[in-house]
Scaffold this motif. Structure first.
Motif, PDB file in Angstrom:
ATOM      1  N   VAL A 197       6.446  -0.145  -2.787  1.00  0.00           N
ATOM      2  CA  VAL A 197       5.081  -0.488  -3.258  1.00  0.00           C
ATOM      3  C   VAL A 197       3.954  -1.255  -3.489  1.00  0.00           C
ATOM      4  CG1 VAL A 197       4.252  -1.950  -5.584  1.00  0.00           C
ATOM      5  CG2 VAL A 197       6.312   0.283  -5.435  1.00  0.00           C
ATOM      6  N   PRO A 198       2.433  -1.142  -2.530  1.00  0.00           N
ATOM      7  CA  PRO A 198       1.549  -1.508  -1.782  1.00  0.00           C
ATOM      8  C   PRO A 198       0.910  -2.800  -2.975  1.00  0.00           C
ATOM      9  CG  PRO A 198       1.281   0.017  -2.032  1.00  0.00           C
ATOM     10  CD  PRO A 198       2.140   0.396  -2.239  1.00  0.00           C
ATOM     11  N   GLY A 206      -9.143  -4.608   0.256  1.00  0.00           N
ATOM     12  CA  GLY A 206      -7.933  -4.898  -0.145  1.00  0.00           C
ATOM     13  C   GLY A 206      -7.504  -3.088   0.110  1.00  0.00           C
ATOM     14  N   ARG A 207      -8.840  -2.465  -1.103  1.00  0.00           N
ATOM     15  CA  ARG A 207      -8.625  -0.914  -0.789  1.00  0.00           C
ATOM     16  C   ARG A 207      -8.734  -0.106   0.343  1.00  0.00           C
ATOM     17  NH1 ARG A 207     -11.638  -2.561  -5.044  1.00  0.00           N
ATOM     18  NH2 ARG A 207     -14.156  -1.980  -3.786  1.00  0.00           N
ATOM     19  N   GLY A 208      -9.370  -0.486   1.780  1.00  0.00           N
ATOM     20  CA  GLY A 208      -9.243   0.079   2.927  1.00  0.00           C
ATOM     21  C   GLY A 208      -8.326   0.297   4.132  1.00  0.00           C
ATOM     22  N   ILE A 209      -7.595  -0.251   3.669  1.00  0.00           N
ATOM     23  CA  ILE A 209      -6.239  -0.074   4.725  1.00  0.00           C
ATOM     24  C   ILE A 209      -5.163   0.978   3.553  1.00  0.00           C
ATOM     25  CG2 ILE A 209      -4.692  -1.655   3.399  1.00  0.00           C
ATOM     26  CD1 ILE A 209      -3.425  -2.710   6.320  1.00  0.00           C
ATOM     27  N   ILE A 210      -5.414   1.037   2.301  1.00  0.00           N
ATOM     28  CA  ILE A 210      -3.788   2.036   1.917  1.00  0.00           C
ATOM     29  C   ILE A 210      -4.384   3.288   2.025  1.00  0.00           C
ATOM     30  CG2 ILE A 210      -3.882   2.865  -0.652  1.00  0.00           C
ATOM     31  CD1 ILE A 210      -3.462  -0.208  -0.145  1.00  0.00           C
ATOM     32  N   TYR A 226       3.854   3.202  -6.224  1.00  0.00           N
ATOM     33  CA  TYR A 226       3.488   2.991  -7.239  1.00  0.00           C
ATOM     34  C   TYR A 226       2.426   2.185  -6.315  1.00  0.00           C
ATOM     35  CZ  TYR A 226       1.691  -0.740 -11.044  1.00  0.00           C
ATOM     36  OH  TYR A 226       1.067  -1.016 -11.899  1.00  0.00           O
ATOM     37  N   ARG A 227       0.643   1.715  -7.313  1.00  0.00           N
ATOM     38  CA  ARG A 227       0.126   0.660  -6.492  1.00  0.00           C
ATOM     39  C   ARG A 227      -1.005  -0.014  -7.383  1.00  0.00           C
ATOM     40  NH1 ARG A 227      -4.445   5.026  -3.569  1.00  0.00           N
ATOM     41  NH2 ARG A 227      -2.342   6.756  -2.595  1.00  0.00           N
ATOM     42  N   SER A 228       0.101  -1.018  -6.631  1.00  0.00           N
ATOM     43  CA  SER A 228      -0.020  -2.814  -7.751  1.00  0.00           C
ATOM     44  C   SER A 228      -1.623  -3.365  -7.030  1.00  0.00           C
ATOM     45  CB  SER A 228       0.921  -3.752  -7.284  1.00  0.00           C
ATOM     46  OG  SER A 228       0.776  -5.059  -8.712  1.00  0.00           O
ATOM     47  N   VAL A 229      -2.463  -3.124  -7.985  1.00  0.00           N
ATOM     48  CA  VAL A 229      -4.139  -3.145  -7.880  1.00  0.00           C
ATOM     49  C   VAL A 229      -4.610  -4.947  -9.071  1.00  0.00           C
ATOM     50  CG1 VAL A 229      -6.580  -3.115  -7.501  1.00  0.00           C
ATOM     51  CG2 VAL A 229      -4.231  -1.088  -6.916  1.00  0.00           C
ATOM     52  N   LYS A 245       6.170  -6.375 -14.310  1.00  0.00           N
ATOM     53  CA  LYS A 245       5.877  -5.131 -14.520  1.00  0.00           C
ATOM     54  C   LYS A 245       6.222  -4.136 -13.501  1.00  0.00           C
ATOM     55  CE  LYS A 245       2.544  -0.685 -14.841  1.00  0.00           C
ATOM     56  NZ  LYS A 245       1.151  -0.549 -14.801  1.00  0.00           N
ATOM     57  N   LEU A 246       6.314  -4.885 -12.174  1.00  0.00           N
ATOM     58  CA  LEU A 246       7.280  -4.410 -10.709  1.00  0.00           C
ATOM     59  C   LEU A 246       8.607  -4.626 -10.676  1.00  0.00           C
ATOM     60  CD1 LEU A 246       4.197  -6.115  -8.241  1.00  0.00           C
ATOM     61  CD2 LEU A 246       4.633  -3.500  -8.767  1.00  0.00           C
ATOM     62  N   MET A 247       9.125  -5.818 -12.202  1.00  0.00           N
ATOM     63  CA  MET A 247      10.879  -5.571 -11.865  1.00  0.00           C
ATOM     64  C   MET A 247      11.623  -4.570 -12.714  1.00  0.00           C
ATOM     65  SD  MET A 247      10.528  -9.845 -12.838  1.00  0.00           S
ATOM     66  CE  MET A 247      12.525  -9.637 -12.736  1.00  0.00           C
ATOM     67  N   THR A 248      10.209  -3.540 -13.422  1.00  0.00           N
ATOM     68  CA  THR A 248      11.326  -2.448 -14.784  1.00  0.00           C
ATOM     69  C   THR A 248      10.928  -1.114 -13.137  1.00  0.00           C
ATOM     70  OG1 THR A 248       8.776  -2.326 -15.771  1.00  0.00           O
ATOM     71  CG2 THR A 248      10.197  -3.623 -16.205  1.00  0.00           C
ATOM     72  N   MET A 249      10.544  -1.502 -11.714  1.00  0.00           N
ATOM     73  CA  MET A 249      11.053  -0.004 -11.525  1.00  0.00           C
ATOM     74  C   MET A 249      12.244  -0.387 -10.325  1.00  0.00           C
ATOM     75  SD  MET A 249       6.420   0.008 -10.368  1.00  0.00           S
ATOM     76  CE  MET A 249       5.363   0.050 -11.501  1.00  0.00           C
ATOM     77  N   GLN A 250      12.273   0.775 -10.300  1.00  0.00           N
ATOM     78  CA  GLN A 250      13.365   0.581  -8.709  1.00  0.00           C
ATOM     79  C   GLN A 250      13.199   0.186  -7.358  1.00  0.00           C
ATOM     80  OE1 GLN A 250      15.778   4.674  -8.666  1.00  0.00           O
ATOM     81  NE2 GLN A 250      15.815   5.146 -10.793  1.00  0.00           N
TER      82      GLN A 250
END
Length: 960
Positions: A197-198, A206-210, A226-229, A245-250
């Motif tokens: 997850v970036p 920030g967006r340029g590397i994705i 998932y992408r966290s912006v 929110k990230l903690m609720t993901m696998q």
């Protein structure tokens, strides 16, 4: 013409043209100028070398510098470029050109950076702009550079979107952010993580590397679920909410790509919410690691356990000396700031000044040369009032051609940006960091730099890196994913199979829970037990009450792609088209498509059964070898001057062969003939024993077999075949060339049995075609009347479907492999399939023995033919040699006849007498043989007596 600037022009210049500040009121302008004046006075005392450079004479070359002086990078870069100017002209005192720096502070504002660029071009006629610092600022400033042909060189703007053909005068004196994505992907692959997850800031940087990062991860079969912006101006509460929110993901692998200020806030909050504990993985890009030594110690401590990609600057004595001097100079330039450490951005800024100064000297510069001014009134507000640099094109070309060894390493801008070099992989421990390995484009990941070794760019296992202290001070490599404590149970999709032995399910009318059972269920539950962690799950029934066919299976698997199930289990065939949207575990059943055919009793009552043990080809070649051997033996005896063989004429070949092989012992006298016969008899005995054994089997053993042995034979003969309704086997049969009219579908096992018993000619089918696991279920109850032929078509077997890139895939596949390789799968099979597998493997029905072919007797046949041929050649050569020797003897006798003619007459008379006597003796023997056959032994005795008296008389006559 460029005016000669005062000494203060090497420092920050205050904009004086009001037309650039139309949106700022007078009070704000006064405050801004007051702030800049104070900063100007502080820096004035420490501008010695740069000021001395202008005092030494020479043509002054104006260079604009735009930095964010309130940031760590800006402060580090300012000190570095000023020291670079001093060091360069200290070494090159005789240069005729002198750079004059005009430094501007953009205050991290894009509009102000553009305003500063306009002021530098309009007020100071700068020929080169170094900066600005941020990628978002560079875009507009580079457009101004393209219009005025002024090179814009940034050693801090790393966004990949900046490097394009639309910015021909922009030069990146740093690495493109996309240069590090391969090293990140290599690190992810080395530790076996499948999802990342970036977390990046919502800016061009920030967006340029994705896009480049996602492409690199796809190459190693990792995905971004998932992408966290996070906005650049995000408050603490907003960052905390995103972390929860990230903690609720696998997924537990996070890649951080943002500015140092936002990264500091992120890691501080991550530690507060418990995301820097055991099980989490944090990887930071070089935008943060390159200045990690200058971050607040509390921030570094919050990053404990994180991995980072850091640009590697080769160590050298010059770099050590410069670092020492830089530390002292920075304290003088920033007496009120805490100490900072030199970063790679400072080294790139230092080398950039050297590259520009060398290019300016090479191109040459004349203060009397002015910009080319457009024919536009100065009062115009249009950008057309900007003047065009006469030195820009040549200066840009020279900068790009200039290559040298700088403090940062090999400095080469030939591609309008620095080329990929070496990255350091670091691990944050305590308030410092330590090196765990390197990455290069040539060598991939390695513990040490190994130049010259060529491997793939993603190569390198974990063993090639030093040990890592992970978050929570753990030394165990994190799996990269976890079942969230606050999350739901794993949703396991189940369905009703066409064969209930594999899987069925029912709903509890009271609790509403789904209960599933069957072969597939037992395999799944056993696999979950073998996982190294607890995996809570619940069954979810697939609503497919009207269709249990293969189309329903496709819809069932597609629910995984729609994220309605975390995993789908059952008798799901692993097929190519399904792998495009889901991943499959390793198969847990045998693969392939085979046929079920009826068995029949085939006691052989054929009158010509004695011919069946040998193939037609073997019969023919055996007869040919028999005749050839007989001919060879006869020729050997004939060439050996055997009288009884000479009397056999060519017109009696049968007598000739029989006599040669089966005559009395006096019939075969030569050694070569006996050798040929011995070899042939050995070959004959070998063939005869094999023939006898095969014939005995055919005539005594009762066989059970089927007329059907090949699916293609059925197709060519136009036989009917059947399959289970709803199976994809129907389409497979059409693909194999079967006519649609020859394919029949059935809905039950009883219908199949009736069709197989009737046969293809009586309205039934010749074979039932289905997948091997289903066939074994059928044969478990009907193995005495039917058998399986094949498989003739390979498939991958049955497996479980998971979402693409699921972290569970590897662990469940390993557990299935453990089950299949052990005794567990046999026990599960006995439970649901009656143990047919063991019965089928251990009690094989007798089958018709194969006919003996020439291939099995190729060696003895060839040996026999070789011996016969070799013997014949030897005999022919010997015969020809003896004939030649006899002719030579006769010729010598004729030459000696003239000298002894008288004696020869007497001797000739005697010789003729002996020859006549011998001939008469032979004739008497022949006559005696004939009389012996007619009258018996008495006549033979009388003839021999008469013959003896004649011989005495002839001998007496010869003496006289």
């Amino acid at each position: 013409m460029f005016p000669r600037m005062p000494q203060a022009t090497s420092l920050i210049r205050v904009p004086i043209r009001a037309k650039h500040f139309t949106d700022i009121d007078f009070a704000t302008l006064v405050m801004e100028r007051a702030t800049q004046t104070i900063l100007f006075l502080i820096l004035f005392a420490h501008s010695g070398a740069a000021q001395n450079a202008t005092e030494t004479g020479g043509d002054e070359f104006p260079v604009g510098v735009i930095l964010d002086l309130g940031t760590l990078v800006g402060k580090i870069a300012q000190t570095s470029i000023q020291m670079a100017l001093e060091d360069f002209y200290a070494v090159h005192e005789n240069y005729s050109t002198k750079l004059v720096l005009h430094i501007r502070d953009s205050n991290s504002n894009n509009v102000q950076a553009a305003s500063a660029a306009l002021d530098l071009m309009d007020s100071h006629n700068v020929q080169v702009i170094i900066g600005p610092q941020k990628s978002s600022q560079v875009s507009f400033v580079s457009d101004l550079g393209n219009k005025t042909k002024v090179p814009v060189i940034s050693f801090t703007a790393t966004s990949p979107s900046l490097f394009s053909g639309s910015l021909p005068y922009f030069v990146r004196a740093t690495l493109n952010d996309s240069a590090q994505v391969n090293s990140i992907a290599s690190l992810i692959k080395a530790y076996g993580w499948r999802q990342v997850v970036p977390i990046y800031e919502d800016t061009d940087y920030g967006r340029g590397i994705i896009p480049h990062l996602i492409d690199a991860l796809q190459e190693i079969d990792a995905r971004v679920p998932y992408r966290s912006v996070i906005p650049l101006s995000a408050a603490s509460e907003q960052i905390t909410q995103e972390l929860y929110k990230l903690m609720t993901m696998q997924t537990r692998v996070f890649l951080v790509h943002m500015s140092s200020a936002l990264a500091s806030a992120l890691f501080t909050k991550a530690k507060e919410v418990g995301m820097m504990n055991k099980g989490f993985v944090w990887v930071v890009t070089n935008g943060i690691t390159n200045i990690i030594d200058s971050l607040n110690p509390s921030v570094v401590e919050a990053m404990n356990g994180a991995l980072g990609i850091k640009f590697y600057a080769p160590k050298s004595e010059e770099l050590d000396n410069f670092t020492t001097r830089w530390n002292r100079r920075f304290q003088i330039d920033n007496p009120n700031d805490p100490p900072l450490k030199l970063s790679i951005f400072g080294l790139w800024g230092y080398d950039t000044i050297w590259a520009v100064a060398q290019a300016v000297e090479k191109v040459g510069f004349n203060n009397s040369t002015s910009f080319q001014k457009p024919a536009v009134p100065r009062t115009s507000a249009s950008l057309d009032i900007l003047e065009t640099s006469p030195y820009g094109p040549e200066l840009l070309k020279t900068i790009l051609q200039n290559k040298f060894r700088g403090l940062s390493g090999y400095f080469d801008l030939s591609e309008r940006q620095l080329q990929v070099s070496t990255f350091q992989i670091i691990n944050v421990v305590g308030k410092e960091w330590r090196e765990i390995g390197f990455w290069t484009a040539e060598n991939g990941i390695s513990r040490q730099l190994n130049y010259g070794k060529s491997v793939t760019r993603y190569s390198g296992p974990v063993t090639d890196l030093n040990s890592v202290i992970w978050p929570g001070k753990s030394t165990e490599i994190p799996r990269g994913w976890e079942i969230p404590v606050s999350g739901n149970k794993l949703q396991v999709g189940v369905h009703r199979s066409m064969y209930t032995q594999f899987m069925t399910n029912e709903k509890n009318p009271i609790t509403g829970a789904i209960k599933a059972s069957g072969f597939s269920i037992d395999v799944f539950e056993e696999a979950v037990k073998r996982l190294p962690y607890a995996l809570p799950y619940e069954y979810v029934a697939f609503d497919d009450t009207n269709d249990t066919g293969r189309a329903g299976y496709n819809d069932f698997v597609y629910q995984v792609y729609l994220q309605k199930y975390d995993i789908a289990i059952g008798d799901i065939t692993i097929s190519f088209n399904r792998t495009s949207y889901v991943d499959f575990t390793l198969p847990y059943t045998e693969s392939g498509v085979a046929m079920v055919v009826p068995l029949r009793n085939s006691n052989n009552r054929n009158a010509l059964v004695f011919l069946q043990p040998l193939s037609r080809d073997l019969w023919f070649k055996s007869i040919i070898l028999f005749i050839y051997t007989g001919v060879v033996v006869w020729l050997l005896e004939f060439l050996g001057n055997k009288t009884n063989v000479r009397r056999l004429t060519v017109g009696k070949p049968g007598i000739m062969i029989f006599f040669s092989l089966f005559g009395d012992t006096d019939g075969v006298e030569r050694f070569l003939s006996r050798t040929v016969l011995i070899v042939w008899v050995f070959c004959f005995l070998l063939l005869g024993s094999s023939y006898t054994a095969n014939l005995t089997t055919m005539m005594t053993i009762q066989q059970f077999n089927s007329n059907v042995t090949d699916i293609h034979v059925l197709r060519k003969s136009g036989e009917y075949v059947g399959y289970r309704n709803g199976s994809y086997v129907g389409n497979l049969l059409k693909t194999l060339g079967f006519s649609k009219s020859k394919i029949k579908s059935y809905n039950s096992t009883d219908e199949l049995k009736i069709a197989l018993s009737m046969g293809s000619k009586n309205g039934g089918i010749a074979a039932y075609v289905h997948e091997v696991p289903y066939i074994k279920l059928f044969l478990a109850e009907n193995s005495q009347a039917y058998t399986m032929v094949g498989p003739f078509y390979r498939t991958a077997g049955f497996g479980f479907a998971l979402p693409k890139g699921s972290p569970l895939l590897g662990d469940i596949s390993k557990a299935i492999l453990d089950i299949v390789e052990g005794d567990t799968i046999i026990q599960i099979g006995k439970k649901w399939m009656g143990g047919y597998q063991d019965k089928h493997n251990n009690e094989r029905l007798p089958s018709i023995p194969d006919q003996l072919t020439t291939d099995r007797f190729q060696v003895p046949f060839m040996f026999t033919a070789a011996v016969s041929t070799s013997s014949l050649l030897i005999a022919v050569i010997t015969y020809l040699y003896e004939k030649k020797k006899e002719r030579m003897t006769n010729m010598q006798g004729n030459q000696n006849g003239d000298g002894v003619e008288g004696n020869d007459k007497t001797q000739d008379g005697n010789e003729r007498g002996r020859v006549q006597g011998h001939d008469q003796l032979e004739a008497g023997r022949d006559q005696n043989d004939q009389q012996q056959e007619e009258t018996g032994s008495a006549v033979i005795y009388r003839n021999e007596k008469t013959l003896s008296s004649r011989v005495v008389h002839i001998s007496s006559s010869a003496r006289y």
